[in-house]
Design an enzyme around this catalytic site. Structure first.
Site, mmCIF file in Angstrom:
data_model
loop_
_atom_site.group_PDB
_atom_site.id
_atom_site.type_symbol
_atom_site.label_atom_id
_atom_site.label_comp_id
_atom_site.label_asym_id
_atom_site.label_seq_id
_atom_site.Cartn_x
_atom_site.Cartn_y
_atom_site.Cartn_z
ATOM 1 N N HIS A 152 -75.386 -14.571 50.570
ATOM 2 C CA HIS A 152 -75.797 -13.425 49.766
ATOM 3 C C HIS A 152 -77.294 -13.202 49.930
ATOM 4 C CE1 HIS A 152 -76.702 -16.010 45.863
ATOM 5 N NE2 HIS A 152 -77.230 -16.535 46.943
ATOM 6 N N CYS A 171 -85.124 -16.040 48.503
ATOM 7 C CA CYS A 171 -83.744 -15.570 48.315
ATOM 8 C C CYS A 171 -83.604 -14.074 48.574
ATOM 9 C CB CYS A 171 -83.262 -15.901 46.905
ATOM 10 S SG CYS A 171 -83.139 -17.672 46.575
ATOM 11 N N HIS A 177 -78.907 -15.607 52.905
ATOM 12 C CA HIS A 177 -78.848 -17.058 53.034
ATOM 13 C C HIS A 177 -77.502 -17.517 52.476
ATOM 14 C CE1 HIS A 177 -80.274 -16.433 48.918
ATOM 15 N NE2 HIS A 177 -79.725 -17.610 48.628
ATOM 16 N N HIS A 179 -74.578 -20.686 50.948
ATOM 17 C CA HIS A 179 -74.358 -21.884 50.139
ATOM 18 C C HIS A 179 -72.952 -22.429 50.406
ATOM 19 C CE1 HIS A 179 -77.933 -21.148 47.708
ATOM 20 N NE2 HIS A 179 -77.536 -19.898 47.546
ATOM 21 N N ASP A 217 -64.528 -17.030 51.175
ATOM 22 C CA ASP A 217 -64.971 -18.010 52.157
ATOM 23 C C ASP A 217 -65.462 -17.344 53.440
ATOM 24 O OD1 ASP A 217 -65.417 -20.691 52.971
ATOM 25 O OD2 ASP A 217 -63.587 -20.644 54.175
ATOM 26 N N HIS A 218 -66.665 -17.752 53.852
ATOM 27 C CA HIS A 218 -67.312 -17.224 55.057
ATOM 28 C C HIS A 218 -67.482 -15.709 54.997
ATOM 29 C CE1 HIS A 218 -66.551 -21.275 56.494
ATOM 30 N NE2 HIS A 218 -67.443 -21.046 57.448
ATOM 31 N N GLU A 261 -73.822 -23.889 42.905
ATOM 32 C CA GLU A 261 -74.449 -23.214 44.038
ATOM 33 C C GLU A 261 -75.098 -24.239 44.965
ATOM 34 O OE1 GLU A 261 -76.999 -19.347 43.835
ATOM 35 O OE2 GLU A 261 -78.379 -21.049 43.691
#
Length: 271
Positions: A152, A171, A177, A179, A217-218, A261
């Site tokens: 995000h 950020c 970036h 997580h 996911d991804h 996170e």
């Protein structure tokens, strides 16, 4: 004087099985799902016992830890460690030895062995790193953990580039970036007397994977996920969205979700 909570942890290794000898293999699979088997499997359980009370001015303690240890050795370790629960521990010859039933068993037994000045406040029983039960206020909950990786960028369109950079720092990186998120889903309700479960784990996994893990996911929250369009996808916003999606989909009470996170940042929404 303020009350103080004290938590003591004990471990034990036990085997158990989800299998009713009076039923056929097909009926057992219908009752216990993927975990139905006439053969034992084992776990390294960890039980956390939390007591609450006021400090005794004579010795500066709420309760002597040795008193708790003696009770845990007698009621937990000596009963369960290196045992087949179904075969060697009553009442689990006729009661499914689920995490939910085990923690209720400990909640019933331990108060009788502790001195009155130390009230049993909470229990946590970890069966695996991704599955544990809690007992609090005479209620049992079950928590299941999941993982997904997503990216995000923290950015508010209503702010200037300089304001965004000042507010979000790294950020706000234009390329975003990522997580490795850990999602803990806590559910509650009544334990089914037949299965010993609050919810079908297979069914819960299917719902969480469909609604959250496979969806996120991804993926990039800013670009790929429709529900975050026009929003700043902070972990607070993502956490709230996950709770709302799961609350609509899960057939039992959703107590809370916790979204890790990083190892230092955790966000929680409770019912």
């Amino acid at each position: 004087m303020r009350a103080v909570r004290l938590t003591r942890r004990v471990t034990f290794s036990s085997g158990h099985r989800y299998w009713d000898g009076s039923l056929s293999a097909e009926q057992n699979r219908a009752k216990f799902g993927d975990w139905a088997s006439p053969f034992n499997h084992g776990h390294n359980y960890a039980l956390e016992v939390t007591t609450v009370g006021v400090i005794n001015p004579r010795d500066g303690m709420v309760i002597n830890i040795k008193t708790i240890d003696d009770a845990l050795q007698r009621e937990v370790v000596q009963r369960f460690d290196q045992r087949s629960i179904n075969d060697e521990v009553e009442p689990f010859d006729s009661v499914p030895p689920t995490t939910e039933n085990l923690i209720q068993f400990f909640a019933d037994k331990l108060p009788k062995t502790l001195p009155p000045e130390a009230k049993l406040d909470e229990l946590k029983l970890e069966e695996t790193p991704t599955l544990y039960a809690r007992w609090r206020a005479n209620a049992v909950t079950l928590t299941r953990s999941y993982e997904f990786a997503a990216s995000h960028r923290l950015h508010c369109d209503s702010l200037s580039p300089d304001e965004n950079l000042e507010l979000f720092g790294k950020c706000n990186n234009l390329a975003g970036h990522g997580h490795n998120y850990i999602l803990e889903v806590e559910v509650g309700g009544s334990i089914d007397p037949e299965t010993g479960m609050l919810v079908s784990l297979h069914g819960l996994d299917e719902i969480v994977n469909r609604e959250i893990v496979d969806r996120y996911d991804h993926r990039n929250f800013n670009i790929d996920i429709q529900e975050f369009e026009g929003k700043n996808p902070t972990s607070e916003v993502v956490c709230q969205e996950i709770f709302d999606r799961l609350q609509r989909a899960i057939p039992v009470t959703l107590v809370s979700i916790r979204l890790w996170e990083t190892a230092r940042n955790m966000f929680e929404v409770r019912a």
